[in-house]
Design an enzyme around this catalytic site. Structure first.
Site, PDB file in Angstrom:
ATOM      1  CG  HIS B   9      -1.820  -1.165   1.326  1.00  0.00           C
ATOM      2  ND1 HIS B   9      -1.401  -2.433   1.612  1.00  0.00           N
ATOM      3  CD2 HIS B   9      -3.173  -1.255   1.164  1.00  0.00           C
ATOM      4  CE1 HIS B   9      -2.433  -3.265   1.621  1.00  0.00           C
ATOM      5  NE2 HIS B   9      -3.522  -2.581   1.354  1.00  0.00           N
ATOM      6  N   PRO B  98      -6.319  -4.975  11.148  1.00  0.00           N
ATOM      7  CG  PRO B  98      -6.895  -6.895  12.294  1.00  0.00           C
ATOM      8  CD  PRO B  98      -5.733  -5.999  11.991  1.00  0.00           C
ATOM      9  N   GLY B 138     -10.235   5.036   7.710  1.00  0.00           N
ATOM     10  CA  GLY B 138     -10.819   3.733   7.977  1.00  0.00           C
ATOM     11  C   GLY B 138     -10.900   3.457   9.468  1.00  0.00           C
ATOM     12  CG  HIS B 242      -5.840   2.163  -0.323  1.00  0.00           C
ATOM     13  ND1 HIS B 242      -5.882   2.745   0.920  1.00  0.00           N
ATOM     14  CD2 HIS B 242      -6.021   0.826  -0.118  1.00  0.00           C
ATOM     15  CE1 HIS B 242      -6.092   1.800   1.834  1.00  0.00           C
ATOM     16  NE2 HIS B 242      -6.189   0.637   1.226  1.00  0.00           N
ATOM     17  CB  SER B 360     -24.019  -9.408  35.820  1.00  0.00           C
ATOM     18  OG  SER B 360     -25.365  -9.749  35.949  1.00  0.00           O
ATOM     19  CD  GLU B 387     -20.344  -5.212  25.015  1.00  0.00           C
ATOM     20  OE1 GLU B 387     -20.273  -4.453  24.021  1.00  0.00           O
ATOM     21  OE2 GLU B 387     -21.345  -5.272  25.736  1.00  0.00           O
ATOM     22  CG  PHE B 413     -23.159  -9.405  24.999  1.00  0.00           C
ATOM     23  CD1 PHE B 413     -23.994  -9.708  23.937  1.00  0.00           C
ATOM     24  CD2 PHE B 413     -23.741  -9.047  26.194  1.00  0.00           C
ATOM     25  CE1 PHE B 413     -25.381  -9.655  24.066  1.00  0.00           C
ATOM     26  CE2 PHE B 413     -25.122  -8.988  26.346  1.00  0.00           C
ATOM     27  CZ  PHE B 413     -25.943  -9.291  25.276  1.00  0.00           C
ATOM     28  CG  HIS B 449     -29.128 -11.547  27.084  1.00  0.00           C
ATOM     29  ND1 HIS B 449     -29.760 -10.915  26.044  1.00  0.00           N
ATOM     30  CD2 HIS B 449     -28.677 -10.553  27.897  1.00  0.00           C
ATOM     31  CE1 HIS B 449     -29.717  -9.600  26.229  1.00  0.00           C
ATOM     32  NE2 HIS B 449     -29.069  -9.357  27.345  1.00  0.00           N
TER      33      HIS B 449
END
Lengths: 640, 640
Positions: B9, B98, B138, B242, B360, B387, B413, B449
């Site tokens: 790139h 990422p 990005g 790019h 919890s 999260e 989650f 859940h």
């Protein structure tokens, strides 16, 4: 309800009831006697834990949800589960609970509305409705709320109205322990229109704010309504009313505070009448007007509109699909591109996009432009680098109905979408995902961009169809399945690199619909062993078969593009493909081995990758990880 | 480099070089001769596709990265892979690629710096450094950038400085096809300090902006630097520069535009000298001063500091862990809470938090308060409902070093975190995840859940240890393993419901470290069959064993808390636990069955859940899905 269940979240229902009441009785265009009316307003309770409030409103609105249903709140097999479930509870437009995703789905619904309106509203206004959301602090903390709101602002989705139940409290305590965003500034930065209602019990102010939002023509609106969590309960305004029943004493105090003297589960006649005179009559009237408009459509327009709503494909949609012959070679992503084009030519309501990878995923429809605020009739959606919002929007578009939708990204980044793929599966939505660059054959971009465990991870998810085609003909078959399946999402996994057309794949393409099939039979009547592979590794199995034959080992080759489809076949068919007594089995796939034992058992061998990939030329990376004809034959012979 | 590799790139390196150069030569406090110096500034190239620029700078800075390494850019086994890899490339503080996650990891690094500084900077300033980031459009579109930036603003992480390479172009074309955020307003809404540099080639302006940011004491800073992607190349300012090499003609034009006449891969002496005189000399001097300061520590403080850096546990850390006896019963999450407390009492640098579920997940350390801007020495991190940012921050804290870190949320989650768990695994980071509410036994909250496929999906991920304890003693053992493993993350999967102490689990707790073990042997010398289970289902296997014995079927029970650990054992040990000739095997786990065939093979049976869960009382839901002693014995007997 929550007391009866001894389980649930009283905080939001008590705090947000006035704003929800205002929305339902003065704004929401729905006809509970026709819950699926296509042009109804959509409503998404993004803060799904407030389900008790939603179910109460749905009952009052006249949906087929009885007091008995309410009494069974959160009980097994009830129609009032812990979180709102689309398809289970009448009037629930989206399954919510995993925070943030409700907003994302609502953005998709508003996108669908804009697209369909641009196409169908010629002489009429057959598609002309709002999408309303109630969300909480938790929704706005989730990253997907950023992606979705940024996209909605960019697209100027003015018919999207989000009511933010701003109560300053989250599960663990005061929200400002973790959250000090300036919400107004934040949403204005996305190009949203922002309003604030200082008193969440001021029905007039809420009503006026919603009316102003509805008049907005150039931006979505966020209305921040300051509420008190658990309003009226002894511990109102604290996290102690968020997620546990109030208890008997709490209920007595609440009743006193709200001056509420009706018996449990009793709706005063006045309330019923109010909902009848407002929501129900308005909805019924508007729906009748809409039906009249629909009658006025020309026969052709009427057919098109009906086809959109029913998602019926034109009879000839299948006529001009690409075909491939031995000797040809093409990458999975290019075959997918050709399929998209062929389908788009025949199916006008087929659209989709990619997360800033359209040029790589090959998802653009040629001859169409970007779906934008100014050109909402166009079919290429630029989601930006927002995979999670993309996936939630795909869900919203599918929930809205009226079109066939697809979306792409690199296969590794399906990780970013996982929460939404799960909600697609749970809601049985026919979303098609185009995940390209499907293995270590990605090459130079290295381990961050090379999927390893993604295939098996998605195969483990219930109600998702995962298909990894072995050659162009299997790719065509896979796309056909994706478009004709209506009760689950389909994950299409395509290569970056070229795949040669395989002998047998064209004739036996029906095998793809069965998930697995014998692509190349053994020489004798029974195979000595079986080589099972998916995707780009099927070619390797075929060359290994030849080599093994030279060594007097007569094996069959099974192409296994889809575990889920194969597992749904009859025992009889499965036995034909993988005879139980044939235990010399080798699986070959450039991905995690865990799961392949389903087909190779304790006596077989799984050739796969149980570590991360590497950066280098694709051919060298593939070789480093041991994928060669020689390696397959060696693995097979070791079993002896 | 990119031309030599014919892959890469060029866009970001050409556009962002001036700002990166300014940062490196005028600000970055690093000593390339001591690349792991604890108090160095951290630098994260969040836009990891700009690796060519980073590697060039690392070479110029004097890291052990030669011209030969640069020539092997993106080649197999090179030290210059396609995206920056921590642990592979000297000087790379975080693996990126990422998008968005680099910002999240930088937030974690800045959190670690603030926490350690508050603890160790008494008489000295041993922990006092910045964390710098270069990110692109990005990164800012990704939702995790919202979560992480919102958290960083809330925590007032003033030593975090993000340089935003704002070039208005993304992979698919002009960024404004999908992105029209007002970045200033957005970051100000998070409480950030914002600056803008209009000309990305104005070194003085960039320098001054960074200096102003460094003087900020109350907020993190975003510096938007307007650059031209692919600056100097013929197609500068477009997406065509790019992600593909410029080509021979492009290189000639580029050289002409930049008036660059050096041979390929040649560094002018002037440049080397500049880096020596600035970055290298400054870094070496500052590190020497730091070493002197460290010498001045009291013996006790010196030991504590050393222990933090080396992550050595105090010898007695294991002395006061909870113990359990037959007859006791406790939920996995509560045992985890007691372990957290016991460890926290002995290990001062042990900290963590939850995504607004501390009450919890039971993750709070009693006796400590929330980690905030005013109280950075405290040990309970309130991540908010974020999260993904949580998981990226955990990675950043682990990358920074100096502490033991954990983080929790509901197991379902974990889907939101998956991209970051993968980067933890890839970077071999010892992060501990506490995932509670581990099955359909969640009950009333329903399918959104209730985890089903999460267990197997994480088991499929390379280099992640997944442990699902069967009782309190296994839970203690699991936590001990998590704390003593240094080369991978550990996923601890805990129940919401109570688990009775199992006979045998206490004595054979070493079995947990081996992943699977015979918890209850058969009566005879050889088992007729084996029941294999994990977590809450092990108790069911034990009662079924008794029932089967009454029917003259003599089976063993294997507890399998960790696939990955069991798979690493010797063949000999595996054979002891699961003798190859014993084929009557039943696996029992309230999760996806795919993968269990690794242990039950083609002849066994997997009892599991391959659909979504349901809302209802936990006991009723469990019963609905067929998990009972009777069902286990029936499944076993069916094999006959």
């Amino acid at each position: 309800m929550i007391e009866a269940a001894q389980s649930g979240h009283p905080g939001l229902p008590l705090g947000a009831a006035p704003l929800a009441y205002t929305l339902f009785t003065r704004h929401l265009k729905i006809d509970p006697e026709n819950p699926e009316w296509f042009d109804r307003d959509r409503f998404v309770l993004s803060a799904g834990h407030g389900s008790a409030m939603l179910y109460s409103l749905l009952h009052l609105s006249g949906f087929n949800l009885s007091i008995a249903d309410l009494k069974h709140f959160r009980q097994l097999n009830s129609r009032t589960p812990g979180h709102p479930e689309h398809g289970v509870v009448p009037g629930v437009d989206a399954t919510t609970g995993p925070l943030g995703q409700g907003i994302g789905m609502a953005v998709g619904m508003a996108m669908a509305e804009a697209h369909l309106a641009a196409i169908f509203n010629q002489a009429t206004q057959l598609v002309d409705h709002h999408t309303y959301v109630i969300c909480g602090d938790g929704d706005l903390m989730e990253g997907v709320s950023h992606e979705a709101a940024s996209l909605a602002g960019h697209l100027k989705l003015s018919k999207l109205i989000v009511l933010y139940d701003s109560n300053d409290v989250s599960l663990d305590g005061p929200a400002d322990r973790a959250l000090t965003d300036n919400v107004q500034k934040r949403f204005e930065s996305y190009g949203w229109h922002y309003q604030r209602v200082a008193d969440g019990n001021d029905l007039t102010a809420i009503d006026q704010a919603i009316t102003r939002a509805e008049r907005q023509a150039t931006a979505p609106t966020l209305i921040e309504v300051k509420t008190v969590i658990g309003y009226g309960a002894p511990k109102q305004g604290t996290n102690q009313v968020h997620g546990s029943p109030l208890g008997a004493a709490g209920i007595i105090a609440l009743r006193k505070a709200l001056n509420w003297q009706e018996a449990e589960f009793t709706v005063p006649k006045l309330v019923t009448e109010r909902f009848t005179k407002t929501l129900r009559q308005n909805g019924a009237n508007k729906r009748q007007l809409w039906e009249q408009q629909r009658q006025e459509l020309s026969p052709k327009a009427a057919q098109q509109f009906k086809r959109a709503i029913t998602q019926e494909l034109p009879a000839d949609w299948i006529n001009e699909l690409p075909t491939y012959k031995l000797g040809q070679s093409e990458s999975g992503r290019v075959t997918s591109q050709k399929m998209i084009q062929a389908i788009a030519n025949k199916v006008p309501m087929f659209w989709g996009g990619s997360a800033d990878l359209a040029t790589s995923n090959k998802t653009d429809i040629a001859g169409s432009n970007s779906f934008t605020a100014l050109t909402p009739e166009q079919r290429n959606i630029c989601f930006g680098v927002r995979e999670f919002a993309e996936a939630t929007a795909l869900n919203g578009i599918a929930l809205h109905g009226g079109s066939h939708i697809f979306g792409g990204t690199f296969f590794t980044f399906s990780d970013y979408m996982r929460g939404a793929i799960r909600l697609a599966a749970l809601q049985k939505l026919p979303v098609t995902y185009i995940f390209t660059h499907d293995s270590i054959a990605v090459g130079e971009d290295g381990p961050t961009h090379e999927p390893v465990e993604q295939l098996m991870s998605l195969r483990a998810m219930p109600n998702v169809s995962v298909i990894r085609p072995a050659d162009p003909n299997e790719a065509v078959a896979a796309w056909k399945l994706a478009l004709t399946v209506h009760d689950r999402p389909t994950v299409l996994v395509f290569t970056r690199q070229d795949l040669a057309v395989l002998k047998g794949a064209q004739q036996q393409v029906s095998g793809v619909s069965r998930g697995g099939y014998v692509l190349s039979v053994q020489q004798g009547t029974q195979p000595e062993g079986v080589l099972i592979a998916s995707g780009s590794e099927v070619a390797l199995a075929l060359t290994a078969q030849q080599e093994l034959l030279k060594l007097k080992h007569d094996v069959a080759v099974v192409s296994m593009p889809s575990f889920d489809r194969f597992d749904q076949q009859s025992r009889h068919y499965q036995e034909q493909v993988l005879p139980a007594h044939v235990r010399n089995r080798v699986s070959i796939e450039m991905g995690a081995t865990l799961g392949w034992e389903r087909y190779v058992g304790l006596d077989g061998v799984s050739m796969g990758i149980d570590s991360f990939g590497a950066s280098g030329k694709a051919t060298e990376v593939i070789s480093k990880y041991g994928f060669s004809t020689k390696a397959v034959t060696t693995a097979y012979l070791k079993m002896w």
